[in-house]
Structure formats: C-alpha cells, structure tokens
Design a protein around this motif. Structure first.
Motif, mmCIF file in Angstrom:
data_model
loop_
_atom_site.group_PDB
_atom_site.id
_atom_site.type_symbol
_atom_site.label_atom_id
_atom_site.label_comp_id
_atom_site.label_asym_id
_atom_site.label_seq_id
_atom_site.Cartn_x
_atom_site.Cartn_y
_atom_site.Cartn_z
ATOM 1 N N GLU A 640 0.857 -1.195 0.000
ATOM 2 C CA GLU A 640 0.000 0.000 0.000
ATOM 3 C C GLU A 640 0.887 1.237 0.000
ATOM 4 O O GLU A 640 1.819 1.340 0.816
ATOM 5 N N ASN A 697 -4.525 4.822 -2.225
ATOM 6 C CA ASN A 697 -5.736 5.349 -1.580
ATOM 7 C C ASN A 697 -6.332 6.487 -2.391
ATOM 8 O O ASN A 697 -5.621 7.373 -2.857
ATOM 9 N N GLU A 729 -7.983 1.947 -3.363
ATOM 10 C CA GLU A 729 -8.713 1.812 -2.097
ATOM 11 C C GLU A 729 -9.591 3.029 -1.892
ATOM 12 O O GLU A 729 -9.105 4.158 -1.930
ATOM 13 N N ASP A 759 -11.988 0.359 1.944
ATOM 14 C CA ASP A 759 -11.078 0.609 3.057
ATOM 15 C C ASP A 759 -11.882 0.924 4.328
ATOM 16 O O ASP A 759 -13.057 1.307 4.253
ATOM 17 N N LYS A 780 -11.280 -4.198 3.464
ATOM 18 C CA LYS A 780 -10.218 -4.054 4.464
ATOM 19 C C LYS A 780 -10.870 -3.742 5.799
ATOM 20 O O LYS A 780 -11.471 -2.672 5.964
ATOM 21 N N GLU A 816 -6.468 -5.055 8.661
ATOM 22 C CA GLU A 816 -5.517 -3.943 8.799
ATOM 23 C C GLU A 816 -5.018 -3.842 10.230
ATOM 24 O O GLU A 816 -5.748 -4.163 11.155
#
Ligand code: C2E
Ligand code: CA
Ligand code: CA
Length: 854
Positions: A640, A697, A729, A759, A780, A816
């Motif tokens: 990420e 992201n 995400e 996310d 996530k 996460e």
C-alpha cells in the motif's frame, strides 16, 4: 597624587619683605619652625634629622621621636616610599621644587592625604639634605569632592524636574535645564548666552514681561505670569513663568525662573468655561422650566420657567415657592411627600395643578431631584413642564372612550372571530419564517435576535452568556448510507433531547443540517456551560432507535462565552464554531471552550495550507510502502502506498495531519494525481514479473472527480503498469456518499481492469444490499476492530461476521493493523485472507520496500 608643579623658588631666599636683611638667625629659624602651623622636616641620607612639633604631631609622634628614623617610616609601605622617591629624586637633584599630594602614615598606622612641598637644602649639593613642608589636606580634599558631588547632584535634579528651570542675568540666559530646552526644542546648551527674548512668541510680550519682572516686582516677591512661548520648530505654547530675583540688589539683576507648559491646563479651563456657557445657553433655551431651589426658595431659574408661570425675568428669585401652588395645603403636601423623597436621595415625580402669577391654574408635570443625592440639604433642581394641553386631550379622549365603550364592545364581539383567525394565520407564518420546519426549533434568524437580546441583558446585569455550537459527529454517514428519512428522524430526536436539557430562558436553535446552537443566558463559564455541555453529550450519545436500527450519534460541542470570547452574536457564534471544530479534532464526543489559540490554530492551518500548495512542486512529498501478505504462507501480494510529507521546518508530517486539509481545499486532486503516478512508476520499477500489486488510496474528492477514470487510464498507459497490478482503495463512507454514482464509477474503474478495495470497512454503516451492488474485490477490516481482537466479544463477532459476509460475496478480506501474533492466529482461524500491519511490516521508504525484489 599629582605632581603639581616644579618651580625655581628656593626656600633659602627670604620673602621680599625681608629684603633688607641678609639672613635669619638660628633663633629666628627655630621660632618659625616651632610655631609654624604646617609640618616642616629635614631629611638627609633618607633619614629625618630635624622636624618641627607640628610635623611630629601630624604623624602622631613625639617631637624628638622621629629624629634618626628612616624617611620610609611615614609612608604607607615600602613601595609607596620608593614610588615617591622615583618622582622626587630627579626633581630635587635638579634643584627644583617638588609639589605633590601623597598618602602618608601616622605612627598608629592610620593614613591621611598630605600635600608635600620639598626642595633640596642646597641647590648645588643635594646630599646636604631636603626640606619638606607637609600639610594634611584630607579635609580639603573631602570638601572639594563634596562640592563636586553637590554640583553633579544639582545638575541631575535640574535635568530631571518636570518644570523648566532657568537662571538669567540682566535678561540673558546663563544656564537652564534640559526641560526648558525640550519645551522649546533647543539643543543642549543652545540657549545659554542668548537673550530671554528668544523664548517669547511676541517681542512685545517679552518687553512687558521684562518690565513687570525687572521693574515691577518688589524685592523678595515672586513674579508669576503666563506668556505665549514659541518653539524652535514652529508653533507656540502657553508657558507659566515664575521668577524670583536672587542677587543682593545691585546693578546686575539675577533671576531664577521656573517654566511650565500649561497649554493643556489652559485649554481644559477654556473648555470648562465653554461648557458652562453652553449649559447656560441650554438652560435659557430649554422648552421646559428649570429652577434651582434651596429651603423652598427660588435661587435661580431659566427664562422658560418664568414664562410658564407668567413672571418677569428675575422676579421669582428669592421668593418662596408657595406662590406657584394652588393652596397652602398643596404647598405643604409637596413639602411632605416630595421633600421626604428627596431627603432619601430619590427623585420626586408628579403631575399636579399649579398657579400662574395671574392666578389661573394649569396642569404641570413636576420632577424634583436633589442637586447632590449624597447631600439633599444642598438644594434641589425642579423641572416644570406645562402639560395642560395633553391633559385636556387625555380627558376628552377618556370621555370619548367611555361613550364608545358599549359600541366597541359590540363591534369587538363581531370582529373577534375574524381577527382571531387572521392573527393565528399571521402567527403561523411568522413561526414558519423563524423556525426550522423539521424540528420546530428557532432558526438562525431568530437565534441572532434572541442572542442579541440576551447579550443586551447580560451587559446590563454584568453577567455572562454562553453560546454552544453543537455538531453531530458522522451524521453525514448516516444520512448518506441510510437515507434522508432516517437522518431526519435522528435530527428530530436530537432536537427533542436538546430541548429537554435546557432551562427556561435558554434557547436552542438549528442552524444547519446537523448543527445546533444553544444559548445559555446568565451562565457561569466554568460551571454552568460545562455542566450543560456534559449533559448534552451524555443524552445525545444514547442510541437512537430509527426504523429498527440503533444508531449512535455523538455531538462535538464548542463553547464561547460573552463577553470574553466575543462582544456580538456573530463573533460568539463564529468562535463557538471554531471551538467545536477543535472538539472534533480532539477526538469528537467532547466539548471545548473557545480560546484565542483556536483562532491561532486556524491561522496555523492556513499557513499549513500554503506550505502544502508548494509541497508537490518542491518535491517534499514521498511515498512509503507497506506490505500486505497472505495469512497462509506469508507471501507478500501487495504494497500500500502511503504518502508522507517531508516539511522543511516541521519534519515528517503524517497524512492524518494534512490529507483532510488537502481534501477541504481541493489540493488533494494534485497530490492524489502525483501519488497515483508515483506509485505506478514504483510498481513497474520493482518488476511486473513478481506479480505484486500496488494499492493506492483515493480520497472522496478524487473518487468523485469526473476526470478520475481518464487519469487512471492515462497513468497506467504512461507507466506501463498492467492494470491488474493496481488496487484502488476507497473508504466505505466514500462509497456510501452517493451510492448510485459510486456504483457507476466503480464499474468504470473495474472496466479498466484495476482491483478495488473498500477501506476502513465496518465504520460506515453500509448495508448488505449495497455491498452486493459494489463491484469491489476486497474488504479491508478497519484497524479499530482488529485492535480489539482477540478478547473483545463484540469486535470478535464483528470481525467474524465481516469475514463470513465477504466470503459469501466472493470478496477477499484484508485485516488492517495487525500488530501481534495473537491477532494473526485469531484471523487465520477465521479464514481471513490477507493481513497488513506492523507485525508483517511497517511502511518504509520506496528504496527499502523495493529492496526485497533485487
Ligand atoms: P489507511 O488507508 O487506513 O492506511 C493505513 C494506515 O494504518 C497507515 O497510516 C499505516 O501506517 C497505519 N498502519 C499500518 N499498520 C499498522 C499497525 O499495525 N498498527 C497501527 N496502529 N497502524 C498501522 P498512515 O500512513 O498514517 O495513513 C493514515 C491514513 O491517511 C490512511 O489510512 C489513509 O486514509 C490516508 N492516506 C495515506 N496516504 C494517502 C494517499 O496517498 N492518498 C489518500 N487519499 N489518503 C492517504
Ligand atoms: Ca488504505
Ligand atoms: Ca484503512
């Protein structure tokens, strides 16, 4: 100890008056020596061989005791003696006279300052010895110093007194202090030696001042007058001059003067005179009668007073007030009631009939006030206003009203119903304009009215008023995900709970979607407002049941208190808003009082925003990469990309501190574009053959940007990264904002071939129905849930539920924030697919992250 002079006078040469004689006799010498009032001594071979009684006494020795002693004996130390010798020997051996001040020592060890004059006895043969004449000058020295000190002190005093001081002789300035120079703008010393005429604005003034002072002031008296002086740079001022002659009365006149700039005082006096004159004018032109009485006698009155009562100017002065009353009884009554009130320091007001000079009666409004409330005996001010016209009008009106009463009553009955209806409609319209339709609470317009009223009252009572800005946390998520109908229900419930918390007199208003303002008049800052805020947080935090759901909305509250935090409604609301913003920043569900720092925080934010604007161009942004690994086997499948800001002054700024700011200001579009490009470039750099994905992201704003699809397509083409290796995400709440649009955007991205992840899952109220429609690949699970497992029952079942749900929908689940092996084991047991967290790997810079592939 200064070597004063050397001269060629020899002691052997007798003074001129003795010129006729050749030599002193031995006897005469001895007589001189014995009676001299100064010390005299003879030395030879550095020893005393003769000294007079005064010399011995001066040094505390008996007359003969010193004979034969070394010269050194009378000096404070050997060094001192040698030092003197170094000066003396060359002078003496040259046959010259030595004259200096030197510190010497008495027998008892005490010292004194001596003036010493010395000379070789024979100018041709210094070995014959030296004669010394010594005088104790300690006292003289001290006196000299005293005088110097006094002089310095008086200079200091002169220069620091606020008055100007000047010394003149025959109209010529001899000396003056700094103050005078400052008054006229002269440089230090500039006035000395000038004629005093330089000070005066007009020469004629100076001439008359001189005449008055030098000729007209009797001895010992002070001359005191005000003259107009001029300044060197232009302009004039009024100066009070006070002078006294100080010479003994001779031809030369010496004067000492003190000067004061009295411009301000004189102007103040002038203003007072003018004010009095104006007052007089007002009195004389007033349309009401005004009189000043003492002991019920007219002392003074204005013209109007005389007119009202029909008297000639001045006619009333000194007369008893009995004459204006209708009868003796009325006069007595006023004396009893009115004067009793005034004796208590109160005003006395009444409408009564009074008598004119011609005997006619009229109605008058009378107000009596003690001239000095603290001392009513000082007399009273009486004000008379002829109100006979009003009185008549009122009487006839009353008559008319009485006549029409019956008629009106009937009409009223008829109109009653109609008016009632209209008034109700008007009230309803007014209510609608002033109130919020959903909650029935006052709206912003009415709030401002009420708040302004409350502030006026507070000012009068010297009390405080608290203004609270209440904003619901995460309300938008509810509205977006559950629909407006649910949101409205929540707002209604919140409004009701707020109203229940308040006392009579408090106001609660709805000023925006989920924003409320509460006004607490006469609140005490620390206690009341904080208490109410605490209660509001408690009650609002209780779950709300809407459509079979339990929803929790906590409030963030900002408080500003009048008058410290703002003097008007607008400033108070604004500052309460700023404090609310601060409450949000400090973790929501709390209250904060406004502080000046919050405004500073706002300006810091602005500064940060400016810095951020340049951060992209200046290359201050960098990406760190954090691995995501399979729970079974531990293979890293993706990284990420997490943005970092290397601020030139603040150091490394975490995204939490600037992503929201970038989002608020649309800077995120530029930053996000850079992140996407950079992450794709990095992913191709580590080698596409590894099949490792890079996750980027997207913020809400980026996601909703119509150019997003084009951007992603272009970046993929430019970097050459296969679209399957890019994961985008977006947070669950971003996806839930406008679900229809979100679904279509997600579809378009999907069509490009990229993977999509939801996310922070679990925080955004998504429902199963939506989840099914979103074409995403991954969920996530939010770190906050992982943090509580294993151990927390709720978190455990939630995580379990999400994993089950995701698998049912054929989605990959990522956990996460995995930090411990226990979490890892728990997740593995549930069948969770991927894990990300410090346990697997912290985010590291691009090079370090790429390291594992070379
Ligand atoms: P996120 O997308 O949920 O990113 C994961 C965050 O969790 C990262 O914080 C990461 O450092 C942190 N983290 C990872 N493992 C652990 C762990 O084991 N324990 C704990 N306590 N934390 C862990 P970071 O880098 O501070 O990022 C915070 C948030 O900032 C991100 O949350 C994301 O929402 C946002 N963000 C970061 N980079 C970008 C970006 O390039 N674009 C956008 N739009 N948002 C970004
Ligand atoms: Ca993320
Ligand atoms: Ca996350």
């Amino acid at each position: 100890m200064n070597d004063r002079s050397t001269s060629d006078n020899t002691l052997e040469q007798p003074p001129a008056s003795y010129a006729g004689r050749t030599r002193f006799t031995q006897l005469e010498y001895e007589a001189v020596l014995a009676n001299a009032s100064i010390g005299i001594a003879f030395t030879r071979d550095r020893k005393f061989f003769l000294c007079n009684p005064k010399f011995a006494e001066m040094f505390g020795w008996l007359p003969d005791e010193l004979i034969g002693q070394p010269g050194e004996t009378v000096y404070t130390s050997r060094e001192s003696y040698e030092a003197l010798a170094r000066i003396a020997v060359p002078v003496l051996s040259a046959g010259k006279q030595l004259d200096l001040d030197w510190e010497v020592k008495r027998k008892d060890g005490s010292t004194f300052l001596a003036r010493m004059i010395a000379k070789a006895i024979s100018s041709t043969d210094p070995r014959q010895g030296t004669v010394w004449i010594v005088e104790d000058i300690t006292d003289r020295k001290r006196a000299d110093e005293e005088i110097r000190r006094l002089a310095a002190q008086s200079d200091l005093i002169l220069d620091n007194v606020t008055a100007g001081i000047l010394f003149a002789r025959n109209r010529v300035i001899q000396r003056c202090n700094r103050r005078i120079e400052e008054m006229v703008g002269a440089a230090p010393g500039e006035l000395n030696g000038r004629s005093s005429a330089v000070l005066f604005a007009h020469r004629m003034d100076w001439e008359s001042a001189v005449r008055q002072a030098y000729e007209g002031t009797p001895a010992g008296q002070m001359h005191d007058a005000v003259w107009r002086f001029k300044r060197k740079a232009g302009g004039t001022f009024l100066c009070r001059t006070r002078g006294r002659r100080i010479d003994a009365g001779g031809e030369d006149q010496e004067w000492i003067w003190s000067y004061d700039d009295v411009t301000l005082e004189q102007e103040a006096g002038e203003r007072l005179r003018r004010a009095l004159a104006e007052q007089e004018l007002i009195l004389d032109n007033a349309t009401i009668g005004i009189a000043f009485m003492r002991d019920r006698e007219f002392q003074r009155c204005n013209r109007r007073m005389e007119e009202i009562f029909g008297y000639a100017p001045g006619e009333l002065i000194g007369k008893s007030t009995e004459r204006i009353h209708v009868s003796r009884a009325a006069y007595d009554e006023v004396g009893r009631v009115g004067y009793a009130a005034m004796a208590r320091g109160e005003a006395y007001t009444e409408e009564r009939q009074l008598r004119r000079k011609d005997g006619s009666l009229f109605w008058c409004k009378v107000v009596g006030k003690p001239a000095d409330a603290a001392d009513p005996a000082e007399g009273a001010i009486w004000i008379y206003d002829d109100v006979s016209a009003e009185h008549e009008a009122r009487e006839s009106l009353e008559r008319a009203v009485a006549e029409r009463t019956a008629e009106l009553k009937a009409a009223n009955a008829r109109l009653g119903a109609e008016i009632g209806d209209r008034r109700q409609a008007e009230e309803r319209a007014q209510h609608l304009a002033d109130h919020d339709a959903l909650t029935g609470l006052p709206n912003r317009r009415l709030l401002e009215d009420r708040l302004t009223q409350a502030l006026a009252l507070s000012t009068r009572n010297r009390k405080q008023t608290a203004v609270m800005f209440v904003d619901l946390d995460r309300f938008k998520a509810i509205n977006d995900s559950l629909g407006h109908a649910v949101g409205d229900q929540v707002l209604k419930e919140v409004a009701q709970r707020l109203v229940k918390q308040l006392r009579i007199g408090d106001t609660v208003c709805r000023v925006g979607g989920d924003e409320f303002v509460v006004v607490l008049p006469e609140a005490k800052r620390s206690t009341d407002a904080a208490q109410v805020a605490g209660k509001i947080i408690d009650t609002l935090s209780q779950p709300v049941r809407v459509a079979d759901r339990e929803l929790t909305v906590t409030p963030s509250i900002g408080i500003a208190v009048f008058p410290d935090d703002g003097r008007d409604a607008e400033a108070l609301i604004r500052n309460a808003d700023a404090a609310m913003y601060h409450a949000k920043e400090s973790g929501r569900a709390n209250y904060q009082f406004f502080t000046e720092q919050m405004n500073q925080a706002a300006s810091r934010r602005l500064a940060l925003e400016n810095d951020l604007r340049r951060a992209v161009q200046k290359g201050e942004l960098a990406l760190h990469y954090q691995p995501m690994a399979e729970l079974k086997g531990g293979t890293v499948v993706a990284h990420e990309a997490l943005v970092r800001w290397q601020h030139p002054k603040k150091g490394l700024v975490p995204p939490a501190d600037f992503i929201q700011l970038a989002e608020d200001t649309a800077l995120i579009l530029g930053i996000g574009g850079w992140v996407l490009r950079e992450a794709c470039r990095w992913a191709t750099f580590i080698g596409v053959e590894h099949g490792v994905q890079v996750a980027v992201n997207l913020s809400a704003r980026q996601f909703n940007d119509p150019k997003l699809i084009d951007l992603v397509r272009r970046v993929l083409a430019e970097s050459g990264l296969p679209s399957t290796l890019l994961v985008l995400e977006i947070t669950e709440s971003t996806a839930m904002q406008q679900t229809d649009v979100a679904v279509s955007t997600l579809k378009k991205l999907k069509d490009l071939g990229v993977s999509l992840a939801l996310d922070d899952f679990g925080t955004g109220y998504s429902s199963l129905a939506y989840l099914r429609r979103f074409p995403v690949d991954r969920l996530k699970i939010d770190r906050s849930f992982i943090a509580d497992v294993p151990g927390d029952r709720n978190a455990e079942s939630l995580v379990k539920g999400i994993v089950g749900l995701a698998h049912a929908l054929d989605l990959t689940v990522v956990a996460e924030g995995v930090e411990t092996q226990a979490q890892m084991d728990f997740l593995a047991a549930l069948g969770c697919d991927l894990a990300q967290g410090y346990l697997i790997g912290r985010p590291v810079d691009a090079d370090s992250a790429a390291g594992r592939y070379v």
